[in-house]
Design a protein around this motif. Structure first.
Motif, PDB file in Angstrom:
ATOM      1  N   VAL A  15      35.530 -31.625-118.693  1.00 18.05           N
ATOM      2  CA  VAL A  15      36.718 -31.461-117.848  1.00 18.05           C
ATOM      3  C   VAL A  15      36.365 -31.693-116.382  1.00 18.05           C
ATOM      4  O   VAL A  15      37.111 -32.354-115.651  1.00 18.05           O
ATOM      5  N   ASP A  16      35.213 -31.174-115.953  1.00 20.86           N
ATOM      6  CA  ASP A  16      34.783 -31.407-114.577  1.00 20.86           C
ATOM      7  C   ASP A  16      34.570 -32.901-114.307  1.00 20.86           C
ATOM      8  O   ASP A  16      34.922 -33.404-113.244  1.00 20.86           O
ATOM      9  N   GLY A  17      33.996 -33.603-115.260  1.00 23.24           N
ATOM     10  CA  GLY A  17      33.819 -35.047-115.111  1.00 23.24           C
ATOM     11  C   GLY A  17      35.155 -35.766-115.009  1.00 23.24           C
ATOM     12  O   GLY A  17      35.327 -36.682-114.204  1.00 23.24           O
ATOM     13  N   PHE A  18      36.116 -35.355-115.825  1.00 24.77           N
ATOM     14  CA  PHE A  18      37.445 -35.968-115.768  1.00 24.77           C
ATOM     15  C   PHE A  18      38.109 -35.699-114.416  1.00 24.77           C
ATOM     16  O   PHE A  18      38.773 -36.576-113.853  1.00 24.77           O
ATOM     17  N   VAL A  92      47.474 -34.267-112.299  1.00 23.41           N
ATOM     18  CA  VAL A  92      46.142 -33.997-112.844  1.00 23.41           C
ATOM     19  C   VAL A  92      45.307 -33.211-111.833  1.00 23.41           C
ATOM     20  O   VAL A  92      44.641 -32.235-112.186  1.00 23.41           O
ATOM     21  N   LEU A  93      45.351 -33.625-110.573  1.00 23.49           N
ATOM     22  CA  LEU A  93      44.572 -32.914-109.551  1.00 23.49           C
ATOM     23  C   LEU A  93      45.123 -31.514-109.292  1.00 23.49           C
ATOM     24  O   LEU A  93      44.358 -30.580-109.043  1.00 23.49           O
ATOM     25  N   ALA A  94      46.447 -31.341-109.386  1.00 22.97           N
ATOM     26  CA  ALA A  94      47.034 -30.008-109.219  1.00 22.97           C
ATOM     27  C   ALA A  94      46.619 -29.098-110.372  1.00 22.97           C
ATOM     28  O   ALA A  94      46.291 -27.919-110.163  1.00 22.97           O
ATOM     29  N   PHE A  95      46.643 -29.632-111.594  1.00 24.88           N
ATOM     30  CA  PHE A  95      46.173 -28.854-112.738  1.00 24.88           C
ATOM     31  C   PHE A  95      44.715 -28.463-112.548  1.00 24.88           C
ATOM     32  O   PHE A  95      44.315 -27.330-112.837  1.00 24.88           O
ATOM     33  N   ALA A  97      43.075 -28.094-109.709  1.00 26.48           N
ATOM     34  CA  ALA A  97      42.976 -27.062-108.673  1.00 26.48           C
ATOM     35  C   ALA A  97      43.385 -25.701-109.229  1.00 26.48           C
ATOM     36  O   ALA A  97      42.738 -24.686-108.939  1.00 26.48           O
ATOM     37  N   ALA A  98      44.446 -25.684-110.035  1.00 24.14           N
ATOM     38  CA  ALA A  98      44.889 -24.420-110.630  1.00 24.14           C
ATOM     39  C   ALA A  98      43.831 -23.863-111.576  1.00 24.14           C
ATOM     40  O   ALA A  98      43.572 -22.649-111.584  1.00 24.14           O
ATOM     41  N   ALA A  99      43.186 -24.729-112.353  1.00 25.75           N
ATOM     42  CA  ALA A  99      42.145 -24.272-113.272  1.00 25.75           C
ATOM     43  C   ALA A  99      40.952 -23.711-112.509  1.00 25.75           C
ATOM     44  O   ALA A  99      40.393 -22.669-112.882  1.00 25.75           O
ATOM     45  N   LEU A 100      40.559 -24.379-111.433  1.00 31.03           N
ATOM     46  CA  LEU A 100      39.427 -23.887-110.640  1.00 31.03           C
ATOM     47  C   LEU A 100      39.773 -22.582-109.925  1.00 31.03           C
ATOM     48  O   LEU A 100      38.945 -21.671-109.841  1.00 31.03           O
ATOM     49  N   LEU A 101      41.004 -22.458-109.437  1.00 31.38           N
ATOM     50  CA  LEU A 101      41.426 -21.199-108.811  1.00 31.38           C
ATOM     51  C   LEU A 101      41.465 -20.065-109.826  1.00 31.38           C
ATOM     52  O   LEU A 101      41.099 -18.929-109.527  1.00 31.38           O
ATOM     53  N   TYR A 102      41.912 -20.375-111.045  1.00 34.50           N
ATOM     54  CA  TYR A 102      41.916 -19.360-112.096  1.00 34.50           C
ATOM     55  C   TYR A 102      40.504 -18.885-112.377  1.00 34.50           C
ATOM     56  O   TYR A 102      40.257 -17.689-112.530  1.00 34.50           O
ATOM     57  N   LEU A 103      39.568 -19.825-112.448  1.00 38.20           N
ATOM     58  CA  LEU A 103      38.177 -19.463-112.687  1.00 38.20           C
ATOM     59  C   LEU A 103      37.674 -18.520-111.603  1.00 38.20           C
ATOM     60  O   LEU A 103      37.048 -17.500-111.889  1.00 38.20           O
ATOM     61  N   VAL A 104      37.964 -18.851-110.367  1.00 41.30           N
ATOM     62  CA  VAL A 104      37.487 -18.024-109.255  1.00 41.30           C
ATOM     63  C   VAL A 104      38.116 -16.637-109.302  1.00 41.30           C
ATOM     64  O   VAL A 104      37.434 -15.624-109.213  1.00 41.30           O
ATOM     65  N   THR A 105      39.434 -16.585-109.467  1.00 37.12           N
ATOM     66  CA  THR A 105      40.102 -15.283-109.406  1.00 37.12           C
ATOM     67  C   THR A 105      39.861 -14.441-110.647  1.00 37.12           C
ATOM     68  O   THR A 105      39.686 -13.232-110.548  1.00 37.12           O
ATOM     69  N   GLU A 106      39.826 -15.056-111.807  1.00 34.11           N
ATOM     70  CA  GLU A 106      39.688 -14.294-113.042  1.00 34.11           C
ATOM     71  C   GLU A 106      38.260 -13.858-113.308  1.00 34.11           C
ATOM     72  O   GLU A 106      38.008 -12.734-113.720  1.00 34.11           O
ATOM     73  N   GLU A 107      37.314 -14.737-113.089  1.00 30.65           N
ATOM     74  CA  GLU A 107      35.940 -14.446-113.455  1.00 30.65           C
ATOM     75  C   GLU A 107      35.077 -14.003-112.278  1.00 30.65           C
ATOM     76  O   GLU A 107      34.499 -12.932-112.298  1.00 30.65           O
TER      77      GLU A 107
END
Length: 141
Positions: A15-18, A92-95, A97-107
């Motif tokens: 996913v990071d590569g994509f 795609v880029l907004a998704f 960013a949302a996934a990376l923000l979720y990672l930061v806030t959740e984990e």
């Protein structure tokens, strides 16, 4: 070797590569900035994976496979999105960013409060933001 952890790591790396490929498809400096930023994350992901369950020559094999996965998915993402509309690339880029923000806030933020906070940690956090901001500013000039 923990197969589930290894599979989850490869999915994350793909996913990071994509995401990196989507950044290059968007044009400008976006792909380069994403590649630099995500490479730091991938470094620590690889170190955590290697220190957890992999020993000996398997570290080299898994590291090489992770690198090829990032490269392959970045090329795939760039090729798939090369002719896409700006709306599609933006989505795609907004998704991403949302996934990376979720990672930061959740984990990460939940784990950060388990450790005693020191002013040096805050300094390093803001220094990281300033470095990436400076890279972006110098890339535009």
């Amino acid at each position: 070797m923990a197969t589930g952890l290894l599979l989850a790591t490869f999915i994350d790396v793909a996913v990071d590569g994509f995401i990196i490929g989507a950044g290059f498809a968007a044009g400008g400096e976006t792909g380069t900035i994403l590649a630099i930023g995500l490479s730091v994350e991938l470094l620590f992901l690889g170190l955590a994976l290697a220190s957890d369950s992999i020993r000996g020559w398997k570290i080299v094999a898994v590291s090489g496979a992770l690198g090829l996965t990032v490269l392959g998915c970045a090329i795939l993402g760039s090729m798939l999105l090369a002719q896409a509309s700006h709306d599609t690339i933006g989505t795609v880029l907004a998704f991403s960013a949302a996934a990376l923000l979720y990672l930061v806030t959740e984990e990460l933020l939940m784990e950060a409060h388990e450790v005693e906070e020191k002013p040096f940690f805050t300094l390093v956090l803001f220094a990281g933001f300033l470095v990436f901001w400076a890279i972006q500013l110098f890339g535009q000039g």
